[in-house]
Design a protein around this motif. Structure first.
Motif, PDB file in Angstrom:
ATOM      1  N   PHE A 146       0.139  23.223 -29.352  1.00 31.13           N
ATOM      2  CA  PHE A 146       1.367  22.529 -29.741  1.00 31.13           C
ATOM      3  C   PHE A 146       2.022  21.873 -28.529  1.00 31.13           C
ATOM      4  CE2 PHE A 146       6.000  22.621 -30.549  1.00 31.13           C
ATOM      5  CZ  PHE A 146       6.028  21.784 -31.659  1.00 31.13           C
ATOM      6  N   LEU A 147       2.076  22.602 -27.429  1.00 32.87           N
ATOM      7  CA  LEU A 147       2.678  22.034 -26.225  1.00 32.87           C
ATOM      8  C   LEU A 147       1.870  20.834 -25.718  1.00 32.87           C
ATOM      9  CD1 LEU A 147       3.725  25.232 -24.218  1.00 32.87           C
ATOM     10  CD2 LEU A 147       5.171  23.714 -25.590  1.00 32.87           C
ATOM     11  N   LYS A 148       0.530  20.920 -25.798  1.00 28.67           N
ATOM     12  CA  LYS A 148      -0.298  19.796 -25.379  1.00 28.67           C
ATOM     13  C   LYS A 148      -0.069  18.586 -26.274  1.00 28.67           C
ATOM     14  CE  LYS A 148      -4.529  20.151 -24.162  1.00 28.67           C
ATOM     15  NZ  LYS A 148      -5.993  20.451 -24.186  1.00 28.67           N
ATOM     16  N   GLY A 149       0.103  18.835 -27.575  1.00 25.80           N
ATOM     17  CA  GLY A 149       0.357  17.745 -28.489  1.00 25.80           C
ATOM     18  C   GLY A 149       1.693  17.077 -28.230  1.00 25.80           C
ATOM     19  N   ILE A 150       2.711  17.879 -27.914  1.00 28.19           N
ATOM     20  CA  ILE A 150       4.034  17.324 -27.606  1.00 28.19           C
ATOM     21  C   ILE A 150       3.966  16.486 -26.329  1.00 28.19           C
ATOM     22  CG2 ILE A 150       6.359  17.922 -26.863  1.00 28.19           C
ATOM     23  CD1 ILE A 150       5.986  18.273 -29.829  1.00 28.19           C
ATOM     24  N   ALA A 151       3.258  17.008 -25.343  1.00 26.84           N
ATOM     25  CA  ALA A 151       3.213  16.326 -24.049  1.00 26.84           C
ATOM     26  C   ALA A 151       2.287  15.117 -24.049  1.00 26.84           C
ATOM     27  CB  ALA A 151       2.768  17.306 -22.960  1.00 26.84           C
ATOM     28  N   GLY A 152       1.175  15.217 -24.763  1.00 27.03           N
ATOM     29  CA  GLY A 152       0.158  14.180 -24.662  1.00 27.03           C
ATOM     30  C   GLY A 152      -0.047  13.332 -25.884  1.00 27.03           C
ATOM     31  N   GLY A 153       0.744  13.564 -26.957  1.00 31.56           N
ATOM     32  CA  GLY A 153       0.545  12.787 -28.165  1.00 31.56           C
ATOM     33  C   GLY A 153      -0.856  12.996 -28.718  1.00 31.56           C
ATOM     34  N   ARG A 154      -1.459  11.911 -29.178  1.00 28.67           N
ATOM     35  CA  ARG A 154      -2.800  11.981 -29.745  1.00 28.67           C
ATOM     36  C   ARG A 154      -3.795  12.549 -28.742  1.00 28.67           C
ATOM     37  NH1 ARG A 154      -7.597   9.098 -30.509  1.00 28.67           N
ATOM     38  NH2 ARG A 154      -8.310   9.036 -32.673  1.00 28.67           N
ATOM     39  N   GLY A 155      -3.643  12.194 -27.480  1.00 30.92           N
ATOM     40  CA  GLY A 155      -4.548  12.696 -26.458  1.00 30.92           C
ATOM     41  C   GLY A 155      -4.412  14.180 -26.217  1.00 30.92           C
ATOM     42  N   GLY A 156      -3.315  14.771 -26.687  1.00 26.48           N
ATOM     43  CA  GLY A 156      -3.103  16.190 -26.470  1.00 26.48           C
ATOM     44  C   GLY A 156      -3.882  17.080 -27.410  1.00 26.48           C
ATOM     45  N   PHE A 157      -4.302  16.549 -28.557  1.00 22.35           N
ATOM     46  CA  PHE A 157      -5.044  17.407 -29.485  1.00 22.35           C
ATOM     47  C   PHE A 157      -6.439  16.875 -29.810  1.00 22.35           C
ATOM     48  CE2 PHE A 157      -2.259  14.691 -32.041  1.00 22.35           C
ATOM     49  CZ  PHE A 157      -3.099  14.178 -33.010  1.00 22.35           C
ATOM     50  N   HIS A 158      -6.805  15.689 -29.318  1.00 21.53           N
ATOM     51  CA  HIS A 158      -8.181  15.230 -29.419  1.00 21.53           C
ATOM     52  C   HIS A 158      -8.959  15.677 -28.174  1.00 21.53           C
ATOM     53  CE1 HIS A 158      -6.498  12.668 -32.551  1.00 21.53           C
ATOM     54  NE2 HIS A 158      -7.730  12.457 -32.960  1.00 21.53           N
ATOM     55  N   ILE A 159     -10.265  15.908 -28.345  1.00 20.63           N
ATOM     56  CA  ILE A 159     -11.051  16.337 -27.198  1.00 20.63           C
ATOM     57  C   ILE A 159     -11.086  15.223 -26.150  1.00 20.63           C
ATOM     58  CG2 ILE A 159     -12.442  17.883 -28.627  1.00 20.63           C
ATOM     59  CD1 ILE A 159     -14.718  15.815 -28.438  1.00 20.63           C
ATOM     60  N   ASP A 160     -11.205  15.609 -24.892  1.00 22.18           N
ATOM     61  CA  ASP A 160     -11.181  14.599 -23.833  1.00 22.18           C
ATOM     62  C   ASP A 160     -12.589  14.109 -23.517  1.00 22.18           C
ATOM     63  OD1 ASP A 160     -12.361  16.533 -22.185  1.00 22.18           O
ATOM     64  OD2 ASP A 160     -10.418  17.169 -21.376  1.00 22.18           O
ATOM     65  N   ASP A 161     -12.662  13.117 -22.634  1.00 18.59           N
ATOM     66  CA  ASP A 161     -13.947  12.481 -22.332  1.00 18.59           C
ATOM     67  C   ASP A 161     -14.969  13.457 -21.769  1.00 18.59           C
ATOM     68  OD1 ASP A 161     -12.585  10.246 -23.115  1.00 18.59           O
ATOM     69  OD2 ASP A 161     -12.794   9.158 -21.219  1.00 18.59           O
ATOM     70  N   SER A 162     -14.503  14.485 -21.071  1.00 13.83           N
ATOM     71  CA  SER A 162     -15.437  15.418 -20.445  1.00 13.83           C
ATOM     72  C   SER A 162     -16.282  16.162 -21.475  1.00 13.83           C
ATOM     73  CB  SER A 162     -14.680  16.418 -19.570  1.00 13.83           C
ATOM     74  OG  SER A 162     -13.829  17.244 -20.352  1.00 13.83           O
ATOM     75  N   ALA A 163     -15.748  16.328 -22.689  1.00 11.65           N
ATOM     76  CA  ALA A 163     -16.494  17.032 -23.725  1.00 11.65           C
ATOM     77  C   ALA A 163     -17.756  16.267 -24.121  1.00 11.65           C
ATOM     78  CB  ALA A 163     -15.617  17.252 -24.952  1.00 11.65           C
ATOM     79  N   TYR A 164     -17.729  14.936 -23.956  1.00  7.23           N
ATOM     80  CA  TYR A 164     -18.881  14.120 -24.321  1.00  7.23           C
ATOM     81  C   TYR A 164     -20.035  14.294 -23.328  1.00  7.23           C
ATOM     82  CZ  TYR A 164     -16.124  11.727 -27.891  1.00  7.23           C
ATOM     83  OH  TYR A 164     -15.365  11.438 -29.007  1.00  7.23           O
ATOM     84  N   ALA A 165     -19.723  14.818 -22.159  1.00  6.91           N
ATOM     85  CA  ALA A 165     -20.762  15.068 -21.152  1.00  6.91           C
ATOM     86  C   ALA A 165     -21.012  16.552 -20.961  1.00  6.91           C
ATOM     87  CB  ALA A 165     -20.348  14.432 -19.824  1.00  6.91           C
ATOM     88  N   ALA A 166     -20.440  17.383 -21.808  1.00  8.88           N
ATOM     89  CA  ALA A 166     -20.586  18.827 -21.656  1.00  8.88           C
ATOM     90  C   ALA A 166     -22.027  19.265 -21.935  1.00  8.88           C
ATOM     91  CB  ALA A 166     -19.623  19.547 -22.603  1.00  8.88           C
ATOM     92  N   PRO A 167     -22.471  20.354 -21.327  1.00  7.55           N
ATOM     93  CA  PRO A 167     -23.849  20.802 -21.521  1.00  7.55           C
ATOM     94  C   PRO A 167     -24.080  21.555 -22.825  1.00  7.55           C
ATOM     95  CG  PRO A 167     -22.705  22.259 -20.007  1.00  7.55           C
ATOM     96  CD  PRO A 167     -21.756  21.134 -20.296  1.00  7.55           C
ATOM     97  N   ALA A 168     -23.015  21.909 -23.532  1.00  7.21           N
ATOM     98  CA  ALA A 168     -23.163  22.704 -24.746  1.00  7.21           C
ATOM     99  C   ALA A 168     -22.081  22.317 -25.749  1.00  7.21           C
ATOM    100  CB  ALA A 168     -23.049  24.195 -24.406  1.00  7.21           C
TER     101      ALA A 168
END
Length: 320
Positions: A146-168
């Motif tokens: 919830f705090l991430k969503g308040i602070a970051g808007g849509r970017g606060g609850f969607h996965i970030d770019d690093s997840a697209y390069a994650a090993p698992a």
């Protein structure tokens, strides 16, 4: 390790895109992909004739007598999968979304029993991440979220770019109907999507229904999809065509109610006020915009989905 897999494509008046998508699907052998179910939402561009002449016996066409929207198309298609196939999994997409080479094989060769749904990494043809298909976590189900969503808007609850390069894979709460692998167990838990939503938010509500029923969803960066929707023209901050205002805002309120629980009313009130103030962006269409939004807010709060497409059109074009 092989799972019985079928594909579900919903289409309307985009024959050129549908042709590309079916070609991308049917390049896989029948032991990888057993059937392709195409829901044709009353296309008028020659799609029906082209599908009727298609020679691949794996293609099943469900022709609709009316435009049911994307939501209605996916409801019809998943009901067919449930009742007329023995598939363990269905992979869903719009007609302009399609798997990258090898994605279906990668899915089939990996143990998928640990989750009820798998979400793919969806990119534009140019290679950039497709924002409308970025997977998400419900920000209202944890204080940190919830705090991430308040602070970051849509970017606060969607996965970030690093997840697209994650090993698992990583656990999430949902994704879009472009590149979504959905199990028969998921249909048993969540039922069918709400077809009367017409378009927008149906995939979010369906994902939330699965999670609420105890289903598990994961994002697998090793599964790749392409969404050929990169060019929409200049974005002036308005929703066009105007009739889409009704479906977007009504369905957003329904999503907020499902996701936010007791916080729905303050969240919804804040967004409704913001949307109302946006009428100034619709030069010459302000009155119709407000009429659509007023009805959308009313129906969104009441969770009503009985407004017909013709009635929405009348609100959007009162002079016709």
């Amino acid at each position: 390790m092989t799972h019985r897999l079928v594909a579900l494509v919903v289409t309307r008046d985009r024959l050129d895109q549908l042709q590309k998508t079916l070609a991308a699907l049917l390049v896989s052998d029948a032991d990888v992909l057993g059937e392709v179910i195409v829901v044709d939402n009353q296309s008028g561009d020659g799609t029906a004739d082209w599908l009727a002449a298609h020679k691949d016996i794996r293609v099943t066409v469900l022709t609709q007598g009316a435009n049911l929207g994307g939501a209605g198309g996916f409801e019809v298609g998943l009901a067919y999968v449930r009742d007329h196939t023995d598939a363990d999994w269905v992979v869903m997409m719009d007609d302009d979304g399609r798997p990258a080479a090898g994605t279906l094989e990668t899915f089939q060769n990996t143990n998928r029993a640990t989750r009820e749904a798998w979400v793919t990494a969806v990119r534009y043809p140019s290679g950039g991440i497709c924002e409308m298909n970025r997977p998400w976590r419900n920000p209202f189900w944890s204080f940190g979220g919830f705090l991430k969503g308040i602070a970051g808007g849509r970017g606060g609850f969607h996965i970030d770019d690093s997840a697209y390069a994650a090993p698992a894979p990583i656990d999430i709460d949902g994704g879009s109907f472009v590149g979504l692998f959905w199990s028969r167990r998921a249909i048993e838990k969540a039922g069918l999507p709400q077809g009367r939503l017409f378009l927008y938010g149906d995939d979010v509500l369906y994902s939330l229904a699965l999670r609420r029923a105890g289903g598990r969803v994961a994002f697998d960066p090793g599964l790749h999809f392409q969404h050929d929707c990169e060019t929409f023209g200049e974005d002036d901050g308005t929703i066009q065509p105007l009739w889409k205002v009704y479906y977007m805002r009504r369905n957003q309120l329904m999503v907020y109610r499902s996701a936010a629980g007791l916080l729905f009313y303050p969240v919804a009130a804040a967004f409704a006020l913001r949307w109302w103030m946006q009428a100034k962006r619709y030069a010459g269409q302000g009155a119709a915009y407000r009429a659509l939004l007023k009805r959308a807010i009313k129906d969104g709060f009441a969770q009503r989905t009985d407004m017909t497409f013709d009635d929405v059109q009348k609100l959007a074009h009162p002079d016709r």
